[in-house]
Design a protein around this motif. Structure first.
Motif, PDB file in Angstrom:
ATOM      1  N   THR A  86       1.109  -1.082  -0.100  1.00 11.55           N
ATOM      2  CA  THR A  86       0.064  -0.026   0.016  1.00 11.55           C
ATOM      3  C   THR A  86       0.569   1.247   0.268  1.00 11.55           C
ATOM      4  OG1 THR A  86      -0.158   0.139   2.055  1.00 11.55           O
ATOM      5  CG2 THR A  86      -1.793  -1.302   0.695  1.00 11.55           C
ATOM      6  N   ARG A 116      -8.597  -2.437  -2.657  1.00 15.69           N
ATOM      7  CA  ARG A 116      -9.480  -1.044  -3.829  1.00 15.69           C
ATOM      8  C   ARG A 116     -10.296  -0.926  -3.519  1.00 15.69           C
ATOM      9  NH1 ARG A 116      -7.417   0.288  -8.405  1.00 15.69           N
ATOM     10  NH2 ARG A 116      -5.423  -1.716  -8.822  1.00 15.69           N
ATOM     11  N   GLY A 121     -10.081   1.995  -4.536  1.00 19.53           N
ATOM     12  CA  GLY A 121      -9.434   2.981  -5.946  1.00 19.53           C
ATOM     13  C   GLY A 121      -7.613   3.927  -5.286  1.00 19.53           C
ATOM     14  N   SER A 124      -3.900   0.355  -3.833  1.00 13.13           N
ATOM     15  CA  SER A 124      -4.065  -1.212  -3.893  1.00 13.13           C
ATOM     16  C   SER A 124      -2.895  -1.919  -3.982  1.00 13.13           C
ATOM     17  CB  SER A 124      -4.008  -1.133  -5.628  1.00 13.13           C
ATOM     18  OG  SER A 124      -2.821  -1.193  -6.315  1.00 13.13           O
ATOM     19  N   CYS A 125      -3.105  -2.955  -4.253  1.00 16.46           N
ATOM     20  CA  CYS A 125      -1.880  -4.181  -3.049  1.00 16.46           C
ATOM     21  C   CYS A 125      -1.170  -4.692  -4.168  1.00 16.46           C
ATOM     22  CB  CYS A 125      -2.826  -5.413  -2.383  1.00 16.46           C
ATOM     23  SG  CYS A 125      -2.625  -4.419  -0.414  1.00 16.46           S
ATOM     24  N   ASP A 180      -2.688  -5.479  -8.021  1.00 10.85           N
ATOM     25  CA  ASP A 180      -3.712  -6.390  -7.607  1.00 10.85           C
ATOM     26  C   ASP A 180      -3.244  -7.099  -6.719  1.00 10.85           C
ATOM     27  OD1 ASP A 180      -5.911  -4.432  -6.928  1.00 10.85           O
ATOM     28  OD2 ASP A 180      -6.187  -5.233  -9.059  1.00 10.85           O
TER      29      ASP A 180
END
Length: 340
Positions: A86, A116, A121, A124-125, A180
């Motif tokens: 993140t 997310r 939004g 995200s990872c 993601d």
């Protein structure tokens, strides 16, 4: 079956006779060399190069600030990876065996997969969780599970499973670039048993796409991971019976490339799905349901599944009773073709 090597790009090199392990290692070297934000963490990934040696040489090349040995704590590995991802890093977190994933499950399911959506939004990872999975190496309990369906059920996470060195190299590079989280499951039964030349050019293979490994007209065989080897062997055995089998390697379990599977089954009218995981509530059942919903009137026979059993993977002495074999796939295909 491997396609011919593509034309070399500038600065690319051919790596000869690479195992799947070596292909993973090459992809990690390339990704880390191209992007300083890619970092590795896990148990023994640094000094020892990983329990299977998939990360050998990486700490020496990139330093212990980018290749980090962690305590024996899967929850910590997953939680730290979520935090890193993140904040702009691209962690590749190794879970030493898939059977050890459950302490990390909360972070994967409740945070990585939801970040997310949770932040609308804003965050995200981009994490890759690498894990050796599957049976066939005579391992003790918790070292042989094939529980990919648990993660395929989760919205927000990709599940990717390579079946050869070339696909391991290309899919891992693409997984690292995914915005993601990706669960990247490495079938350890073929870690060293398969070899092929790969082009180390930094080019990934497409995620969310099936690979058609062999064209055919009479029946479609669908598989993934280590069992693709037996599925291809079955297709070649069927040729001796005058049967033309098309072979599809899923590559990405979730999201599933329905279009490729549908196009093949609409052409052949028959399908056998082969996987090592338990029979019930698995990815094979999902594919069968999808075909029943979208290709029912193209089917000329019931869909067959060749799978493991609804039981714990046996300890080494009895493991071979559990594992699907080439002749099981051949028999299922021949039985399916009895329907007119």
């Amino acid at each position: 079956m491997n396609a011919p090597l593509k034309e070399l790009q500038p600065n690319a090199k051919v790596l000869k006779d690479q195992t799947l392990l070596e292909a993973v290692n090459a992809a990690l070297f390339t990704a880390m060399g191209n992007d300083d934000d890619v970092v590795l963490l896990g148990e023994d990934v640094g000094m020892n190069g990983g329990v299977f040696r998939a990360t050998a040489g990486l700490q020496e090349a990139f330093g212990n600030h980018r290749v980090m040995d962690t305590p024996l704590a899967e929850a910590l590995i997953a939680g730290v990876a979520v935090g890193m991802s993140t904040q702009g890093l691209k962690p590749v977190a190794e879970l030493q065996f898939m059977g050890f994933v459950f302490p990390a499950f909360e972070h994967i399911a409740c945070h990585a997969a939801r970040m997310r959506n949770r932040t609308r939004g804003r965050l995200s990872c981009p994490i890759v969780f690498r894990a050796p999975f599957g049976g066939g190496i005579h391992a003790p309990e918790h070292h042989s599970e094939s529980t990919e369906a648990l993660f395929a059920h989760l919205p927000g996470i990709r599940v990717v499973i390579p079946s050869s060195p070339r696909r391991a190299y290309g899919l891992l590079l693409s997984a690292i670039e995914s915005p993601d989280p990706v669960l990247f499951l490495e079938p350890k039964r073929i870690y060293r048993s398969l070899k092929s030349d790969i082009i180390d050019d930094g080019q990934g293979l497409p995620l969310d796409t099936c690979f058609t490994l062999k064209e055919g007209s009479d029946i479609t065989l669908v598989s993934w991971g280590a069992l693709v080897t037996e599925t291809l062997d079955a297709a070649h055995e069927l040729e001796a019976h005058g049967i033309s089998a098309e072979v599809i390697d899923l590559g990405t379990i979730k999201p599933l490339d329905e279009a490729t599977i549908l196009a093949s089954v609409m052409k052949t009218g028959r399908c056998v799905i082969a996987h090592e995981a338990c029979h019930s509530f698995g990815v094979g059942a999902e594919i069968a349901a999808m075909l029943a919903e979208k290709a029912l009137f193209n089917l000329r026979a019931p869909i067959a599944r060749v799978t493991g059993y609804d039981t714990i993977m046996p300890l080494p002495t009895n493991e071979h009773y559990y594992m699907p074999r080439t002749n099981d796939i051949v028999e299922a295909a021949i039985n399916t073709l009895q329907y007119e």
